[in-house]
Enzyme design. Sequence first.
Site, short mmCIF file in Angstrom:
data_model
loop_
_atom_site.label_atom_id
_atom_site.label_comp_id
_atom_site.label_asym_id
_atom_site.label_seq_id
_atom_site.Cartn_x
_atom_site.Cartn_y
_atom_site.Cartn_z
N HIS A 115 0.82 -1.22 0.00
CA HIS A 115 0.00 0.00 0.00
C HIS A 115 0.86 1.27 0.00
O HIS A 115 0.52 2.25 -0.65
CB HIS A 115 -0.93 -0.01 1.22
CG HIS A 115 -0.21 -0.19 2.52
ND1 HIS A 115 0.34 -1.39 2.88
CD2 HIS A 115 0.09 0.68 3.53
CE1 HIS A 115 0.94 -1.26 4.06
NE2 HIS A 115 0.80 0.00 4.47
N CYS A 121 7.96 -0.36 -1.65
CA CYS A 121 7.25 -0.29 -0.37
C CYS A 121 7.61 1.06 0.25
O CYS A 121 8.14 1.93 -0.44
CB CYS A 121 7.55 -1.48 0.54
SG CYS A 121 9.18 -1.53 1.29
N GLY A 122 7.31 1.25 1.53
CA GLY A 122 7.55 2.56 2.13
C GLY A 122 9.02 2.94 2.09
O GLY A 122 9.39 4.02 1.63
N THR A 123 9.86 2.05 2.58
CA THR A 123 11.30 2.31 2.62
C THR A 123 12.06 1.55 1.55
O THR A 123 13.23 1.85 1.30
CB THR A 123 11.87 1.87 3.98
OG1 THR A 123 11.57 0.46 4.14
CG2 THR A 123 11.27 2.66 5.13
N GLY A 124 11.47 0.51 1.01
CA GLY A 124 12.18 -0.40 0.11
C GLY A 124 12.89 -1.51 0.87
O GLY A 124 13.39 -2.46 0.25
N ILE A 125 12.91 -1.41 2.17
CA ILE A 125 13.68 -2.38 2.97
C ILE A 125 12.94 -3.72 3.08
O ILE A 125 13.48 -4.78 2.75
CB ILE A 125 13.99 -1.81 4.37
CG1 ILE A 125 14.91 -0.59 4.25
CG2 ILE A 125 14.65 -2.88 5.25
CD1 ILE A 125 15.08 0.19 5.56
N GLY A 126 11.70 -3.64 3.56
CA GLY A 126 10.96 -4.90 3.76
C GLY A 126 10.80 -5.68 2.48
O GLY A 126 11.00 -6.91 2.43
N HIS A 139 27.81 -4.28 -11.17
CA HIS A 139 28.65 -5.13 -10.32
C HIS A 139 27.92 -6.36 -9.78
O HIS A 139 28.52 -7.41 -9.62
CB HIS A 139 29.19 -4.34 -9.12
CG HIS A 139 30.28 -3.37 -9.48
ND1 HIS A 139 31.10 -2.78 -8.55
CD2 HIS A 139 30.68 -2.88 -10.68
CE1 HIS A 139 31.97 -1.98 -9.14
NE2 HIS A 139 31.72 -2.00 -10.45
N ARG A 150 35.82 -10.87 -11.63
CA ARG A 150 35.72 -10.78 -10.17
C ARG A 150 34.27 -10.70 -9.71
O ARG A 150 33.89 -11.24 -8.69
CB ARG A 150 36.54 -9.60 -9.64
CG ARG A 150 36.00 -8.22 -9.99
CD ARG A 150 36.99 -7.14 -9.54
NE ARG A 150 36.42 -5.81 -9.61
CZ ARG A 150 36.28 -5.09 -10.74
NH1 ARG A 150 36.61 -5.62 -11.89
NH2 ARG A 150 35.78 -3.87 -10.70
C1 RB5 Z 1 4.28 -0.07 5.60
O1 RB5 Z 1 3.82 0.81 6.56
C2 RB5 Z 1 5.79 -0.15 5.65
O2 RB5 Z 1 6.21 -0.76 6.80
C3 RB5 Z 1 6.32 -0.90 4.44
O3 RB5 Z 1 5.87 -0.30 3.28
C4 RB5 Z 1 7.82 -0.97 4.29
O4 RB5 Z 1 8.39 0.28 4.42
C5 RB5 Z 1 8.49 -2.00 5.06
O5 RB5 Z 1 9.72 -2.19 4.96
#
Ligand code: RB5
Length: 165
Positions: free
Chosen positions: A16, A72-77, A105, A140
């Site tokens: 979302h 996603c919000g941060t791209g991390i999850g 790379h 490499r």
């Molecule tokens: C959603 O609120 C947020 O947690 C998700 O989009 C993301 O940033 C998680 O890594």
Amino acid sequence: MSSTPKHRRIAIGSDHAGFELKEWLKAKLIEAGYECQDFGTDSPQSCDYPDFSFAVAQAVVSGQCDTGILVCGTGIGTSIAANKVRGARCALCWNEYTARMARSHNDANILALGARVIGAELAWEIVKVWLETPFSGEERHCRRLQKISQMEGEGISPQEAKTTC
Ligand code: RB5
């Protein structure tokens, strides 16, 4: 030796938090002539990013699509989740340099973006660099990628795995 980029069929997905940017990028990609397969989500209603990460990653590693874009919000999850799919090399990129390096790379096959971190115009610049940059194919880098694939294929025990926690 470098290989020609051939990313034409793009798997795209978001949760979302990334929905609005995903829709905007999809329109830009289609306008630019790319084929987009949208794996959702389909609305800004709260949902779980792993569902879309897995779907996009599976489309890429199976060869159904040439590359993937996840938001996603941060791209991390979404990048953590995508990288659980064997064969996925999902890179969280926040500028053109990181996108270029991830392709050149790391031969990364899925781009992760944080919709709450970067603006739409920068996201589009990152996507364009991503799609236009080939893997360098240098020995490499191949060797390092092979080590990742080998570990992924063979697996390691929890005792062998060194973690920071
Ligand atoms: C959603 O609120 C947020 O947690 C998700 O989009 C993301 O940033 C998680 O890594």
